[in-house]
Design a protein around this motif. Structure first.
Motif, PDB file in Angstrom:
ATOM      1  N   ASP A  28      15.171   2.889  64.148  1.00 27.97           N
ATOM      2  CA  ASP A  28      16.087   2.174  63.262  1.00 27.97           C
ATOM      3  C   ASP A  28      17.444   2.856  63.272  1.00 27.97           C
ATOM      4  O   ASP A  28      17.660   3.844  63.997  1.00 27.97           O
ATOM      5  N   ASP A  29      18.364   2.339  62.466  1.00 32.62           N
ATOM      6  CA  ASP A  29      19.723   2.865  62.483  1.00 32.62           C
ATOM      7  C   ASP A  29      19.841   4.237  61.826  1.00 32.62           C
ATOM      8  O   ASP A  29      20.916   4.826  61.820  1.00 32.62           O
ATOM      9  N   LYS A  30      18.709   4.765  61.306  1.00 35.09           N
ATOM     10  CA  LYS A  30      18.691   6.123  60.773  1.00 35.09           C
ATOM     11  C   LYS A  30      18.060   7.100  61.761  1.00 35.09           C
ATOM     12  O   LYS A  30      17.906   8.272  61.476  1.00 35.09           O
ATOM     13  N   GLY A  31      17.633   6.561  62.911  1.00 35.16           N
ATOM     14  CA  GLY A  31      16.991   7.397  63.904  1.00 35.16           C
ATOM     15  C   GLY A  31      15.499   7.534  63.731  1.00 35.16           C
ATOM     16  O   GLY A  31      14.857   8.321  64.446  1.00 35.16           O
ATOM     17  N   LEU A  32      14.906   6.765  62.805  1.00 34.87           N
ATOM     18  CA  LEU A  32      13.470   6.864  62.542  1.00 34.87           C
ATOM     19  C   LEU A  32      12.710   5.900  63.444  1.00 34.87           C
ATOM     20  O   LEU A  32      13.166   4.784  63.709  1.00 34.87           O
ATOM     21  N   PRO A  33      11.535   6.306  63.933  1.00 30.74           N
ATOM     22  CA  PRO A  33      10.765   5.423  64.812  1.00 30.74           C
ATOM     23  C   PRO A  33      10.262   4.192  64.088  1.00 30.74           C
ATOM     24  O   PRO A  33       9.980   4.230  62.884  1.00 30.74           O
ATOM     25  N   LEU A  34      10.140   3.082  64.804  1.00 30.25           N
ATOM     26  CA  LEU A  34       9.611   1.835  64.262  1.00 30.25           C
ATOM     27  C   LEU A  34       8.292   1.525  64.955  1.00 30.25           C
ATOM     28  O   LEU A  34       8.271   0.963  66.063  1.00 30.25           O
ATOM     29  N   THR A 798      20.301  -7.596  44.729  1.00 34.86           N
ATOM     30  CA  THR A 798      19.799  -6.381  45.363  1.00 34.86           C
ATOM     31  C   THR A 798      20.938  -5.714  46.100  1.00 34.86           C
ATOM     32  O   THR A 798      21.834  -6.374  46.643  1.00 34.86           O
ATOM     33  N   THR A 799      20.899  -4.386  46.127  1.00 29.57           N
ATOM     34  CA  THR A 799      21.955  -3.638  46.795  1.00 29.57           C
ATOM     35  C   THR A 799      21.477  -2.222  47.077  1.00 29.57           C
ATOM     36  O   THR A 799      20.350  -1.850  46.714  1.00 29.57           O
ATOM     37  N   LYS A 800      22.319  -1.467  47.736  1.00 27.94           N
ATOM     38  CA  LYS A 800      22.072  -0.050  47.954  1.00 27.94           C
ATOM     39  C   LYS A 800      23.077   0.756  47.140  1.00 27.94           C
ATOM     40  O   LYS A 800      24.251   0.397  47.060  1.00 27.94           O
ATOM     41  N   VAL A 801      22.620   1.810  46.520  1.00 24.73           N
ATOM     42  CA  VAL A 801      23.490   2.690  45.735  1.00 24.73           C
ATOM     43  C   VAL A 801      23.245   4.127  46.176  1.00 24.73           C
ATOM     44  O   VAL A 801      22.163   4.460  46.682  1.00 24.73           O
ATOM     45  N   PHE A 802      24.250   4.954  45.990  1.00 26.56           N
ATOM     46  CA  PHE A 802      24.139   6.379  46.334  1.00 26.56           C
ATOM     47  C   PHE A 802      23.633   6.572  47.764  1.00 26.56           C
ATOM     48  O   PHE A 802      22.759   7.404  48.028  1.00 26.56           O
ATOM     49  N   GLY A 803      24.131   5.744  48.660  1.00 24.34           N
ATOM     50  CA  GLY A 803      23.715   5.873  50.040  1.00 24.34           C
ATOM     51  C   GLY A 803      22.591   4.925  50.391  1.00 24.34           C
ATOM     52  O   GLY A 803      22.820   3.745  50.657  1.00 24.34           O
ATOM     53  N   ASP A 804      21.368   5.445  50.393  1.00 28.23           N
ATOM     54  CA  ASP A 804      20.233   4.657  50.868  1.00 28.23           C
ATOM     55  C   ASP A 804      19.231   4.331  49.783  1.00 28.23           C
ATOM     56  O   ASP A 804      18.062   4.037  50.072  1.00 28.23           O
ATOM     57  N   PHE A 805      19.633   4.356  48.535  1.00 23.86           N
ATOM     58  CA  PHE A 805      18.733   3.988  47.451  1.00 23.86           C
ATOM     59  C   PHE A 805      18.804   2.473  47.238  1.00 23.86           C
ATOM     60  O   PHE A 805      19.883   1.909  47.029  1.00 23.86           O
ATOM     61  N   ASN A 806      17.651   1.827  47.311  1.00 26.20           N
ATOM     62  CA  ASN A 806      17.576   0.384  47.114  1.00 26.20           C
ATOM     63  C   ASN A 806      17.329   0.079  45.645  1.00 26.20           C
ATOM     64  O   ASN A 806      16.450   0.671  45.015  1.00 26.20           O
ATOM     65  N   ILE A 807      18.096  -0.843  45.123  1.00 26.19           N
ATOM     66  CA  ILE A 807      17.908  -1.258  43.735  1.00 26.19           C
ATOM     67  C   ILE A 807      17.951  -2.779  43.671  1.00 26.19           C
ATOM     68  O   ILE A 807      18.746  -3.421  44.354  1.00 26.19           O
ATOM     69  N   GLY A 808      17.069  -3.341  42.896  1.00 22.87           N
ATOM     70  CA  GLY A 808      17.022  -4.787  42.739  1.00 22.87           C
ATOM     71  C   GLY A 808      16.638  -5.165  41.322  1.00 22.87           C
ATOM     72  O   GLY A 808      15.812  -4.502  40.697  1.00 22.87           O
ATOM     73  N   VAL A 809      17.260  -6.223  40.820  1.00 24.52           N
ATOM     74  CA  VAL A 809      16.967  -6.723  39.475  1.00 24.52           C
ATOM     75  C   VAL A 809      16.869  -8.243  39.566  1.00 24.52           C
ATOM     76  O   VAL A 809      17.686  -8.879  40.245  1.00 24.52           O
ATOM     77  N   ASN A 810      15.883  -8.824  38.908  1.00 26.74           N
ATOM     78  CA  ASN A 810      15.825 -10.278  38.845  1.00 26.74           C
ATOM     79  C   ASN A 810      15.412 -10.735  37.456  1.00 26.74           C
ATOM     80  O   ASN A 810      14.772  -9.990  36.711  1.00 26.74           O
ATOM     81  N   LYS A 838      12.544  -8.177  35.930  1.00 24.01           N
ATOM     82  CA  LYS A 838      11.871  -7.251  36.834  1.00 24.01           C
ATOM     83  C   LYS A 838      12.931  -6.429  37.563  1.00 24.01           C
ATOM     84  O   LYS A 838      13.999  -6.936  37.907  1.00 24.01           O
ATOM     85  N   ALA A 839      12.614  -5.178  37.816  1.00 26.23           N
ATOM     86  CA  ALA A 839      13.568  -4.302  38.502  1.00 26.23           C
ATOM     87  C   ALA A 839      12.816  -3.318  39.387  1.00 26.23           C
ATOM     88  O   ALA A 839      11.659  -2.963  39.104  1.00 26.23           O
ATOM     89  N   SER A 840      13.469  -2.884  40.457  1.00 22.54           N
ATOM     90  CA  SER A 840      12.872  -1.890  41.347  1.00 22.54           C
ATOM     91  C   SER A 840      13.944  -0.914  41.810  1.00 22.54           C
ATOM     92  O   SER A 840      15.136  -1.257  41.888  1.00 22.54           O
ATOM     93  N   PHE A 841      13.513   0.302  42.128  1.00 21.36           N
ATOM     94  CA  PHE A 841      14.429   1.349  42.580  1.00 21.36           C
ATOM     95  C   PHE A 841      13.650   2.252  43.523  1.00 21.36           C
ATOM     96  O   PHE A 841      12.526   2.673  43.210  1.00 21.36           O
ATOM     97  N   GLY A 842      14.204   2.505  44.704  1.00 14.98           N
ATOM     98  CA  GLY A 842      13.472   3.343  45.642  1.00 14.98           C
ATOM     99  C   GLY A 842      14.293   3.740  46.834  1.00 14.98           C
ATOM    100  O   GLY A 842      15.430   3.298  47.024  1.00 14.98           O
ATOM    101  N   ASN A 843      13.679   4.579  47.659  1.00 15.16           N
ATOM    102  CA  ASN A 843      14.300   5.045  48.891  1.00 15.16           C
ATOM    103  C   ASN A 843      13.172   5.324  49.873  1.00 15.16           C
ATOM    104  O   ASN A 843      12.316   6.171  49.612  1.00 15.16           O
ATOM    105  N   SER A 844      13.139   4.567  50.964  1.00 18.26           N
ATOM    106  CA  SER A 844      12.054   4.731  51.928  1.00 18.26           C
ATOM    107  C   SER A 844      12.177   6.013  52.731  1.00 18.26           C
ATOM    108  O   SER A 844      11.224   6.422  53.407  1.00 18.26           O
ATOM    109  N   GLU A 845      13.339   6.670  52.674  1.00 19.13           N
ATOM    110  CA  GLU A 845      13.542   7.923  53.394  1.00 19.13           C
ATOM    111  C   GLU A 845      14.425   8.846  52.553  1.00 19.13           C
ATOM    112  O   GLU A 845      15.559   9.163  52.881  1.00 19.13           O
ATOM    113  N   LEU A 846      13.876   9.262  51.396  1.00 17.82           N
ATOM    114  CA  LEU A 846      14.623  10.172  50.517  1.00 17.82           C
ATOM    115  C   LEU A 846      14.954  11.448  51.258  1.00 17.82           C
ATOM    116  O   LEU A 846      16.069  11.976  51.178  1.00 17.82           O
ATOM    117  N   PHE A 847      13.991  11.983  51.955  1.00 15.26           N
ATOM    118  CA  PHE A 847      14.210  12.994  52.979  1.00 15.26           C
ATOM    119  C   PHE A 847      13.194  12.728  54.078  1.00 15.26           C
ATOM    120  O   PHE A 847      12.381  11.812  53.962  1.00 15.26           O
TER     121      PHE A 847
END
Length: 928
Positions: A28-34, A798-810, A838-847
């Motif tokens: 992916d665009d972060k260099g992580l394998p798919l 839905t959007t990204k905040v603080f870089g790669d943190f995903n946040i969504g509200v509906n 409903k709301a969600s907050f996460g990061n699939s690659e925090l580190f």
């Protein structure tokens, strides 16, 4: 010999040069394998998938040059040119957002969600991987506009836009295009016998009326589960989940869930796969003793107590009438002592699922012939008119399909077997009756009450004394004194004793509801549908597709559910549709028109059209508006049509032609004479339930109203919808808004009427029968005369905040209106909160290799209205959390998750137990 050797070397060289190998890595665009990315040769079905580290090797007989396509769910597809043998092509895929993902449900053809002509929700591989819920199916409740009512640990019912309960015939669930409903019930029992988590590719939910493409019962919406194809997704994958559930009533109990998937492409022409999963846990205990009929009532305060999760106390009688009119006996109803739900079920929750696919591509291209078999065995508590324990409930489906990119023809059969399932209400009733008949019990009660009253006790003490005598909790002497020591008679059966267990086993194995509670069913249906997309033939004109379907229903309950005592019941449905789609104005304007005609052999045919307009605006084509008019219809279910079941409080009756007349039962009148009850009374000799209740309270015959029912007809809906989607700030912010307005005709709803067993509602003889207690209540599904409208809106960002943190509200708003005066006995059963957030907050690659996701849901309070019980569902909020860590060297992902992390128990309906918490540790190998 030398000549032969030369020829062999030449042939070997030719064969060698005919084999082209391409290898590389997909990241992916972060260099992580798919892992599991698809690499396919353009214009063919030849391809491979990347391994856990993103590496792939593709071998083909084609000589360069040719093109390969590299795709991964949630990412933009990329094409690359192969120009030589042994070429290395490393690919970086750019992550898209949810509006870039492709759906097929909205128009039966692939299209971006962004350009879909109607509202559609998608839950793809990325969402499945990152869900904070205990399973992908439970994770659907985080989508906007989606309601999930929790009936038990393993049974959740999905719905959209209101008007549903657990017996939800308004919502359809398809797995790879095949209906996953249970033939006897015409409903889906969640994912209890559905798809394995490892095999799910994506889930799409199409809210609202969809009959124009999908036929009858696509009324509130459709859920599409797409599974993985063994040609495209190969290898061995497995998971293990272990942990515990926690609930105040049940305590902490172990939870296990294991799954396996194996798929292999033997050649370009043949591939196969097999899936297996097993789940075991302890259900949420349902132990509410709230009085259904008297708010705030208890067994101690109300002699006619009817507890929510107490069974056997549904049997009630007026003790003055039963005494022959003795003045010393009060004019009150008294109910028998019941058993708590936990006395009648072990609350085991279990699900065993397996499916297998054999796929053949005779020409090595997209033309495919496949067979899929699916079986499942489950145990869970299911709530309909009564609460039922589905014990070893068995379901199987067998499907054969022929398809390519332009058409499909599929046929399948669904078959169910009730196993050892039984009705909890009648289990309690008939354990009581097996010990002591109703007549004897009430006789003992009346005699003891009179004795206590003559002895000077007040009414409350006399009732307590009478119940103790009737239950034989103690002996009394001739003066009414309580004797100590052993009782002479046999005490009421006590849970946990051998006597209770023997009676319980006998009752739950007996299908006669006058003395047992087992229900039997071996119903099935056969279904065929087909579709052809003509667009490749007339692509310069418009896109055109057409199709049709046929279904034959075969009911076989041996008289325990339907009126099929003497023989099975069969009936069929047929339908055909066409859709035209055209893009104009530089492909910014999309017009879609479709229509479908369906005919059930019991009713007139219905035509259901749909028309939608979508327009894409902006220089970057990042704004889309849509509007549509959709229609839908719903045929009455098999239960609505052919039911014939006495549940104690009423006789549940279907109104198909000839069905009421088939239901007959011998009953005793108040004077001891025997008469025959026939179901036709509900349609030609009945009072409305409301007026009968007022008459019972006042004794005034002038309030009685004739309530003869009409045979049921299909219901119809017209839905108007508008929506807006946008992608802002280089697609970093996504907005999706929609609103709808529905109007209904011939709305299907249950109605209760009361019929005199003798006499006529047209003269005084009917009144006399009602006054003497010679009457029978019938609950029948019929069509309401009320004007009914529903409306609502959803919005999400839905959007990204603080870089790669995903946040969504509906946010979801839902409401309805109807004219109660036009149909006083109408029970709408809207059963959805007005407001949900409903709301969600996460990061699939925090580190590196570590991610997390947290989901929060809030639901407004609402009034639940269903055949089993009504009541207010309090507002609640809940938090789900998961953290995960991948170790690529062993191709594994480890995860800790907590559903309802805060432990604030909640309910989504009246009847099931409160939802507690689930804490899990999982280990997944080779998946994603």
């Amino acid at each position: 010999m030398k000549t032969f050797l030369k020829l062999f070397i030449m042939l070997f060289c030719v064969l060698s040069f005919a084999q082209t190998t391409v290898k590389g890595k997909v990241i992916d665009d972060k260099g992580l394998p798919l892992p599991s990315a698809n690499i396919i040769i353009a214009g063919s079905a030849t391809g491979t998938t990347s391994d856990f580290e993103g590496n792939y090797t593709l071998t083909t007989d084609l000589n360069p040059p040719f093109t390969i396509k590299i795709s991964y769910t949630g990412f933009e597809t990329k094409t690359e040119q192969v120009t030589s043998n042994n070429q290395t092509i490393n690919v970086t895929l750019i992550e898209g957002n949810e509006l870039d993902e492709v759906v097929i449900s909205a128009s039966r053809t692939p299209e971006r969600i962004f350009e879909s002509p109607v509202t559609v929700e998608r839950f793809g591989a990325r969402e499945i991987k990152n869900t904070a819920s205990s399973s992908f199916y439970n994770g659907l409740e985080n989508l906007k506009g989606v309601d999930i009512n929790t009936g038990s640990l393993t049974f959740k019912q999905v719905n959209t836009r209101g008007f549903a309960d657990f017996n939800n015939g308004r919502f359809v669930q398809l797995i790879d295009g095949a209906d996953n409903s249970i033939p006897a019930l015409n409903i889906v029992i969640g994912n209890l016998v559905g798809a394995s988590e490892l095999d799910v590719k994506s889930v799409e939910i199409l809210p609202g009326a969809s009959s124009a493409l999908y036929g009858a019962n696509a009324f509130n919406g459709i859920l599409f589960i797409q599974t993985k194809n063994p040609f495209d997704d190969q290898g061995v994958k497995a998971y293990v989940k272990t942990g515990f559930t926690s609930q105040d009533a049940a305590g902490e109990n172990e939870y296990y869930d294991v799954g396996f998937r194996g798929a292999h492409k033997f050649s370009d022409k043949f591939a196969a796969e097999i899936n297996f999963s097993y789940l075991k846990g302890t259900d949420w205990f349902a132990n509410s003793e709230q009085d259904i009929d008297t708010p705030g009532g208890t067994r101690q305060s109300n002699v006619n107590f009817n507890g929510l999760n107490v069974f056997g106390d549904e049997v009630s009688t007026n003790i003055r009438a039963a005494s022959g009119g003795l003045g010393i006996i009060p004019d009150v109803n008294v109910s028998r002592t019941g058993y708590n739900e936990q006395d009648l079920t072990d609350f085991d929750a279990e699900s065993v699922k397996a499916d297998w696919t054999l796929a053949y591509r005779p020409w090595g291209d997209d033309f495919e012939i496949s067979y899929n078999g699916r079986v499942g065995v489950g145990s869970t508590v299911f709530q309909a008119t009564n609460r039922n324990y589905l014990d070893d409930f068995f379901f199987q489906q067998h499907k054969v399909e022929i398809k390519n990119d332009n058409f499909f023809v599929r046929g399948y059969v669904n078959d169910d077997d009730a196993g050892n399932s039984y009705d909890l209400v009648f289990t309690g009733i008939n354990i009581n009756r097996a010990w002591k008949s109703d007549q004897q019990w009430f006789g003992d009660y009346i005699g003891a009450f009179a004795l206590a009253t003559f002895g000077g006790q007040n009414e409350g003490a006399a009732h307590a004394f009478a119940r103790g005598v009737a239950d034989e909790d103690f002996d009394i002497d001739a003066s009414g004194n309580i004797l100590t020591g052993e009782v002479d008679g046999v005490r009421r059966l006590i849970p946990g004793t051998p006597e209770f267990q023997q009676t319980f086993d006998r009752v739950t194995q007996n299908p006669d509801f006058s003395s047992g509670s087992s229900f039997q069913d071996e119903s099935k249906f056969y279904h065929v549908d087909a579709n052809y997309n003509f667009s490749h033939l007339i692509e310069d004109i418009f896109d055109l597709q057409a199709g049709g379907s046929f279904r034959e229903n075969s009911l076989n309950s041996n008289g325990t559910i339907f009126t099929d005592n003497n023989s099975g019941i069969t009936y069929n449905e047929v339908g055909a549709y066409v859709q035209i789609q055209k893009e104009l104005v530089d492909e910014r304007l999309k017009l879609t028109g479709s229509g479908r005609f369906d005919k059930n052999e019991l009713f007139d045919g219905f035509f259901t059209p749909r028309f939608s307009v979508g327009y894409t605006l902006g220089e970057e084509r990042n704004h889309n508006i849509r509007t549509s008019v959709q229609t839908g219809f719903r045929n009455p279910t098999s239960q609505n049509l052919f039911l014939g079941l006495d549940v104690g409080s009423a006789i549940l009756l279907g109104s198909a032609p000839g069905n009421p007349e088939r239901f007959e039962r011998n009953v005793f009148l108040s004077d001891g004479t025997l008469t025959t009850l026939n179901g036709s009374l509900a349609f030609n000799n009945a009072y409305t339930a409301t007026s009968a209740a007022i008459f019972a309270a006042t004794g005034d015959p002038s309030v009685l109203e004739v309530g003869n029912l009409n045979p049921v007809m299909p219901e119809q809906v017209t839905s108007f919808e508008v929506g807006y989607r946008s992608q802002l700030f280089d697609k970093k912010v996504t907005i999706d808004v929609n609103g709808y307005y529905n109007t209904f005709r011939n709305f299907l709803a249950s109605e209760v009427v009361v019929s005199p067993l003798v006499g006529s509602v047209l003269d005084a003889s009917g009144v006399q029968a009602l006054a003497a207690g010679n009457s029978q209540a019938f609950q029948v599904t019929t069509n309401s005369d009320a004007d009914i409208e529903s409306f609502g809106a959803t919005t999400s960002i839905t959007t990204k905040v603080f870089g790669d943190f995903n946040i969504g509200v509906n946010y979801t708003f839902s409401d309805f209106e109807f004219d109660q005066d036009s149909d006083p006995d109408f029970r709408p059963g809207f059963n959805t909160p007005k407001h949900k957030v409903k709301a969600s907050f996460g990061n699939s690659e925090l580190f590196k290799n570590f991610g997390f996701n947290i989901a929060w849901r809030w639901s407004d309070s609402y009034f639940w209205q269903a055949p089993f019980a009504d009541g207010n569902v309090p507002a609640f909020n809940t938090v789900d959390l998961q953290i995960n860590y991948s170790i690529p060297s062993i191709k594994s992902n480890f995860r800790l998750s907590a559903s309802n992390l805060t432990g604030n128990e909640f309910i989504t309906a009246i009847g099931p137990g409160p939802v507690g918490s689930i804490f899990l540790f999982s280990w997944t190998i080779n998946n994603l």
